[in-house]
Scaffold this active site. Sequence first.
Site, short mmCIF file in Angstrom:
data_model
loop_
_atom_site.label_atom_id
_atom_site.label_comp_id
_atom_site.label_asym_id
_atom_site.label_seq_id
_atom_site.Cartn_x
_atom_site.Cartn_y
_atom_site.Cartn_z
CG HIS A 17 58.72 16.04 99.64
ND1 HIS A 17 59.50 16.52 100.65
CD2 HIS A 17 59.42 16.23 98.49
CE1 HIS A 17 60.64 16.97 100.14
NE2 HIS A 17 60.61 16.81 98.84
CE LYS A 57 53.28 15.78 103.43
NZ LYS A 57 53.73 14.38 103.40
CE1 TYR A 111 65.77 16.35 91.19
CE2 TYR A 111 64.44 16.96 93.10
CZ TYR A 111 65.16 16.01 92.39
OH TYR A 111 65.26 14.72 92.88
CG HIS A 112 61.74 20.24 94.50
ND1 HIS A 112 62.82 21.09 94.60
CD2 HIS A 112 62.02 19.18 95.30
CE1 HIS A 112 63.69 20.58 95.44
NE2 HIS A 112 63.25 19.43 95.87
CE1 TYR A 149 70.00 19.79 99.58
CE2 TYR A 149 68.67 17.79 99.57
CZ TYR A 149 68.82 19.13 99.86
OH TYR A 149 67.76 19.82 100.41
CG ASP A 190 57.14 15.26 104.23
OD1 ASP A 190 57.84 15.78 103.34
OD2 ASP A 190 56.46 14.23 104.06
#
Length: 679
Positions: free
Chosen positions: A552, A546, A178-179, A24, A550
């Site tokens: 996450h 945040k 995945y996340h 990636y 981003d």
Amino acid sequence: MMEPNGPGQPPRHPRERPWLMRTYAGHSSAAESNALFRRNLAKGQTGLSVAFDLPTQTGYDADHVLARGEVGRVGVPVGHLGDMRALFDGIPLEQSNTSMTINATAMWLLALYQVVAQEQGADLAALAGTTQNDVIKEYLSRGTYIFPPGPSVRLTTDVIAYTVARMPRWNPVNVCSYHLQEAGATPVQEIAYALCTAVTVLDAVRDSGQVPRDRMAEVVGRISFFVNAGIRFVEEMCKMRAFARLWDQITRERYGIADPALRRFRYGVQVNSLGLTEAQPENNVQRIVLEMLAVTLSRDARARAIQLPAWNEALGLPRPADQQWSLRIQQVLAYESDLLEYGDLFGGSAVVEAKTSELMAGAEAEMAAVEEMGGMVRAVESGYLKGRLVASHAARRARIESGQDRVVGVNCFQATEPSPLAADAGAAVQQIDPADERAVLADLRRWRGQRDQAEVAAALDRLRAEAARRDVNLMDATLACARAGVTTGEWSSVLREVFGEYRAPTGVGSAPVPAGSGRELAAVRAAAHATAAGIGAGRLRLLLGKPGLDGHSNGIEQIALRARDAGFEVIYSGIRLTPGQIAAAAVAEDVHCVGLSILSGGHAQLVPEVLRRLRRLKAADIPVVVGGIIPASDARDLRAQGVAAVLTPADFGLTAVIGRIVDVIRRAHGLEPVLTMEG
């Protein structure tokens, strides 16, 4: 027919072709990323996996206020057709298999890719690759959504319908669990929510009328999945078997797909990044290998494409040499071992069958609960799904902190020699030069200045008009924008006008998992109450923010839960805020501390800007604490600029983190610290 390998030896399958091998990759600029792609292909990589930077993923041009500090950090910036040309310069796209991890702006990036391929002379029908194009999981985990769920599903549907009609080798959607695991999903939740997402997408395509009923089998056959493989080898391998069996069942029973080949569960993998540690980072290498074995060792549940993280992702952005190491891990397994010469090693195992059945039953129950709520879109909008993931992640963190789940080097076997891999912390990760962002901005200005503005305006007007009509596929209008020289931010801005923007539920308020009443938490809670009384406040107030793009948010959500359990009043409104908005909120809410979370690497620019904004508002006395993937040298710089404490993945004890915040507040009010704590 299989022939014996020799007297007394088992029969062997003909050696299979290995899976697609990818890393990636993408950073800094289109030209830098192009050079990286070429090097990786020369080293034996068999497919490209493109990482886009956060402004590109969230539909902003590089000069937008929210893009500051984020340009080129976690991927390549693609702001217009010229960037896409530079990204694939000298790489024949008709011969490539390109995976693009892009969601909210998937239609736009696919349009740019198509135009560049056609400029190279490629046959549109020959293009092979994947657009992730799974926006639903973005509301739950990664946070790169833009529009509300309804319009987002429409864009996904339009891309699917377009590619089925014109790009027969393209996978238009890559349902990404995945996340979800990174956000805390259990294997049951990962299976259930991914399959519910796939059902939502298939139902939307079917109901849109854009694909004839007799071609729905093609749509099913073109859906792929992108999953996470964690450290629990047996459970992860059984998870893939459960995924495959349930997908076969759903596509046969719900959609009437008769051809077993079209019902096949096609999936790629990136192994788990959540479990990579900053402490003893050399341990991450064996974690990556073990996780990869879970999706390769079992022939009947083997991934079609694999990309591996690098050992140092908990420290910062991997370097080219680190990515090469991850590629070589795959190549050794595929070409040196005999893994690809045998049938399934686990066929007939009672243990594997029992675990697979258990996971299937749990996933079916969770899928039924989502269906009863009205499907994935309703479950996202209600906050149910986000709350479930935040709670699961909190439970996982609690198990690690209690020692129930052991993590080598973190909560056990902590005695260690210095890691030679990270001896020079500053050189152990890729550094992004701030000059790269300035160069991207200059290029963007040049691009805008050389366009035919009338053509740009006409293309955007067409997009605006067609977006307002639910019966029009937006791909052709998007292609017209790409050819006219429209920028990423301009394309997204028009759709923001029509569809609106969205702020997803944080899941913090609804998460039902308290941290408990252990001795450490009780001490922090008592200190928080005493501090509040000592400074004349009813409760300590903590603003969590945040800044930048981003998305996450897993870490900050867990901080919010633990601070709440320790007696704080927590103000947290979610992701994607400007430094100015955070500073203004800190003043308006009269908070005692500001906690910032940045995992994208943008801390060097965004945190000082928050400090400057607080000073302008005469609120420099409010202490600021920062958490994220922050190298030691950057941490020193931030503290020198006035940050009260810097937290990294090594600070895994959440209660201790909250204790540090209590002492930061005490120091800011002239009180002696009572709980720890080094900054």
